[in-house]
Design a protein around this motif. Structure first.
Motif, mmCIF file in Angstrom:
data_model
loop_
_atom_site.group_PDB
_atom_site.id
_atom_site.type_symbol
_atom_site.label_atom_id
_atom_site.label_comp_id
_atom_site.label_asym_id
_atom_site.label_seq_id
_atom_site.Cartn_x
_atom_site.Cartn_y
_atom_site.Cartn_z
ATOM 1 N N ALA A 168 60.047 40.537 55.013
ATOM 2 C CA ALA A 168 59.483 41.825 55.444
ATOM 3 C C ALA A 168 59.560 42.848 54.326
ATOM 4 N N LEU A 169 60.700 42.922 53.653
ATOM 5 C CA LEU A 169 60.860 43.882 52.555
ATOM 6 C C LEU A 169 59.893 43.575 51.416
ATOM 7 N N LYS A 170 59.715 42.301 51.123
ATOM 8 C CA LYS A 170 58.773 41.914 50.066
ATOM 9 C C LYS A 170 57.340 42.283 50.459
ATOM 10 N N THR A 171 57.033 42.189 51.751
ATOM 11 C CA THR A 171 55.694 42.539 52.216
ATOM 12 C C THR A 171 55.440 44.035 52.068
ATOM 13 N N ILE A 172 56.442 44.845 52.414
ATOM 14 C CA ILE A 172 56.300 46.303 52.272
ATOM 15 C C ILE A 172 56.138 46.663 50.801
ATOM 16 N N GLY A 173 56.963 46.052 49.950
ATOM 17 C CA GLY A 173 56.835 46.252 48.509
ATOM 18 C C GLY A 173 57.898 47.157 47.909
ATOM 19 N N LYS A 174 58.176 46.935 46.654
ATOM 20 C CA LYS A 174 59.165 47.725 45.927
ATOM 21 C C LYS A 174 58.766 49.206 45.911
ATOM 22 N N ASP A 175 59.736 50.081 46.119
ATOM 23 C CA ASP A 175 59.551 51.537 46.124
ATOM 24 C C ASP A 175 58.708 52.045 47.295
ATOM 25 N N LYS A 176 58.400 51.170 48.255
ATOM 26 C CA LYS A 176 57.599 51.591 49.409
ATOM 27 C C LYS A 176 58.372 51.499 50.726
ATOM 28 N N VAL A 177 59.602 51.001 50.658
ATOM 29 C CA VAL A 177 60.428 50.900 51.862
ATOM 30 C C VAL A 177 60.956 52.290 52.192
ATOM 31 N N THR A 178 60.702 52.767 53.406
ATOM 32 C CA THR A 178 61.085 54.125 53.790
ATOM 33 C C THR A 178 62.453 54.138 54.479
ATOM 34 N N GLU A 179 63.006 55.350 54.617
ATOM 35 C CA GLU A 179 64.262 55.507 55.341
ATOM 36 C C GLU A 179 64.078 55.105 56.810
ATOM 37 N N GLU A 180 62.893 55.329 57.339
ATOM 38 C CA GLU A 180 62.602 54.923 58.722
ATOM 39 C C GLU A 180 62.664 53.405 58.861
ATOM 40 N N ASP A 181 62.108 52.686 57.863
ATOM 41 C CA ASP A 181 62.163 51.224 57.867
ATOM 42 C C ASP A 181 63.617 50.752 57.876
ATOM 43 N N ILE A 182 64.428 51.366 57.033
ATOM 44 C CA ILE A 182 65.840 50.986 56.924
ATOM 45 C C ILE A 182 66.560 51.243 58.250
ATOM 46 N N GLU A 183 66.245 52.368 58.878
ATOM 47 C CA GLU A 183 66.891 52.717 60.152
ATOM 48 C C GLU A 183 66.505 51.730 61.249
ATOM 49 N N ILE A 184 65.235 51.323 61.264
ATOM 50 C CA ILE A 184 64.772 50.335 62.255
ATOM 51 C C ILE A 184 65.535 49.030 62.102
ATOM 52 N N LEU A 185 65.705 48.595 60.857
ATOM 53 C CA LEU A 185 66.422 47.342 60.608
ATOM 54 C C LEU A 185 67.904 47.468 60.935
ATOM 55 N N LYS A 186 68.480 48.613 60.663
ATOM 56 C CA LYS A 186 69.887 48.856 61.021
ATOM 57 C C LYS A 186 70.107 48.656 62.517
ATOM 58 N N ASN A 187 69.196 49.211 63.293
ATOM 59 C CA ASN A 187 69.323 49.154 64.749
ATOM 60 C C ASN A 187 68.909 47.806 65.321
ATOM 61 N N ARG A 188 68.080 47.098 64.578
ATOM 62 C CA ARG A 188 67.546 45.826 65.061
ATOM 63 C C ARG A 188 68.555 44.685 64.929
ATOM 64 N N LEU A 189 69.339 44.714 63.858
ATOM 65 C CA LEU A 189 70.238 43.604 63.550
ATOM 66 C C LEU A 189 71.602 43.790 64.199
ATOM 67 N N THR A 190 72.176 42.683 64.670
ATOM 68 C CA THR A 190 73.531 42.715 65.206
ATOM 69 C C THR A 190 74.529 42.766 64.046
ATOM 70 N N GLU A 191 75.775 43.043 64.361
ATOM 71 C CA GLU A 191 76.801 43.080 63.316
ATOM 72 C C GLU A 191 76.949 41.712 62.652
ATOM 73 N N GLU A 192 76.859 40.671 63.454
ATOM 74 C CA GLU A 192 76.964 39.305 62.913
ATOM 75 C C GLU A 192 75.806 39.008 61.962
ATOM 76 N N GLN A 193 74.609 39.434 62.349
ATOM 77 C CA GLN A 193 73.434 39.212 61.490
ATOM 78 C C GLN A 193 73.548 40.008 60.197
ATOM 79 N N LYS A 194 74.111 41.214 60.286
ATOM 80 C CA LYS A 194 74.304 42.028 59.080
ATOM 81 C C LYS A 194 75.302 41.385 58.130
ATOM 82 N N GLU A 195 76.354 40.792 58.671
ATOM 83 C CA GLU A 195 77.349 40.114 57.833
ATOM 84 C C GLU A 195 76.709 38.952 57.081
ATOM 85 N N ARG A 196 75.863 38.199 57.790
ATOM 86 C CA ARG A 196 75.171 37.088 57.118
ATOM 87 C C ARG A 196 74.183 37.612 56.096
#
Length: 216
Positions: A168-196
């Protein structure tokens, strides 16, 4: 003189009884699946051999107990009372079933990855996955699933959750990932998934891993 035919008849009845038992066990497992579950023959090999399972699944298809999506891939349809129709199978679950059938490791890529992670609401016109298998397209209804062969480094020895974030990050592209994108992923992933993700994500390029660290 009549003894041998009786033995043969008895053995034949035993074979028929085993077939009925196999069918019953497979039906019971399907009934215990979640509605819409996509499955293939190898999901029942602990019950019977491949050829027996295949024949039973085909009979259940003919009797409308289950539905065939493509050759060798089936699902237990869920009836939606609101729209009074059977729901279509999940495309992602179909892709995972195809991967199990051919023993491929896969990960959603492109717009498919963005859609599944909630980074885009646009439904892909073609569902695209990277794979360590061959290039292949599969169609059912109006849906096309495309598998693209990629280097094993991108998908092997990492979880599908990590792989889909990287894609997904590669699809968005370098320097195009927004803070909103990061926040969505933060909320989407479980703690276990984040550790992996923080551990397995080291295989990604430097800029992707930098974003992964922000997600964590």
């Amino acid at each position: 003189c009549n003894f041998v035919p009786k033995i043969i008849q008895y053995l034949g009845q035993g074979d028929e009884s085993m077939k009925i038992n196999f069918t019953q066990k497979i039906e019971e497992r399907i009934d215990n699946f979640n509605n819409g579950k996509v499955f293939i023959s190898i999901d029942f090999l602990d019950i019977a051999d491949y050829e027996t399972v295949r024949k039973i699944l085909n009979r259940l298809t003919d009797s409308k107990k289950i539905q065939k999506i493509i050759k060798g891939v089936y699902y237990n349809p869920s009836y939606n009372e609101l729209i009074e129709e059977y729901e279509a199978p999940s495309v992602h679950e179909v892709a995972k079933a195809i991967a199990r059938k051919y023993n491929w490791t896969i990960a959603p890529s492109g717009n498919t990855a963005l859609n599944l992670l909630g980074l885009s609401t646009q439904v892909p016109s073609k569902w695209t996955y990277i794979s360590d298998g061959r290039y292949a397209d599969f169609s059912f209804g109006n849906t096309v699933i495309e598998f693209k062969h990629r280097n094993n480094k991108e998908i092997s020895n990492i979880s599908i959750e990590t792989a889909i974030v990287i894609q997904a990050l590669k699809t968005i592209g370098k320097d195009k990932v927004t803070e909103e994108d990061i926040e969505i992923l933060k909320n989407r992933l479980t703690e276990e998934q984040k550790e992996r993700l923080i551990e397995e994500g080291k295989v990604a390029s430097a800029w992707v891993y930098k974003i992964i660290r922000k997600i964590i």
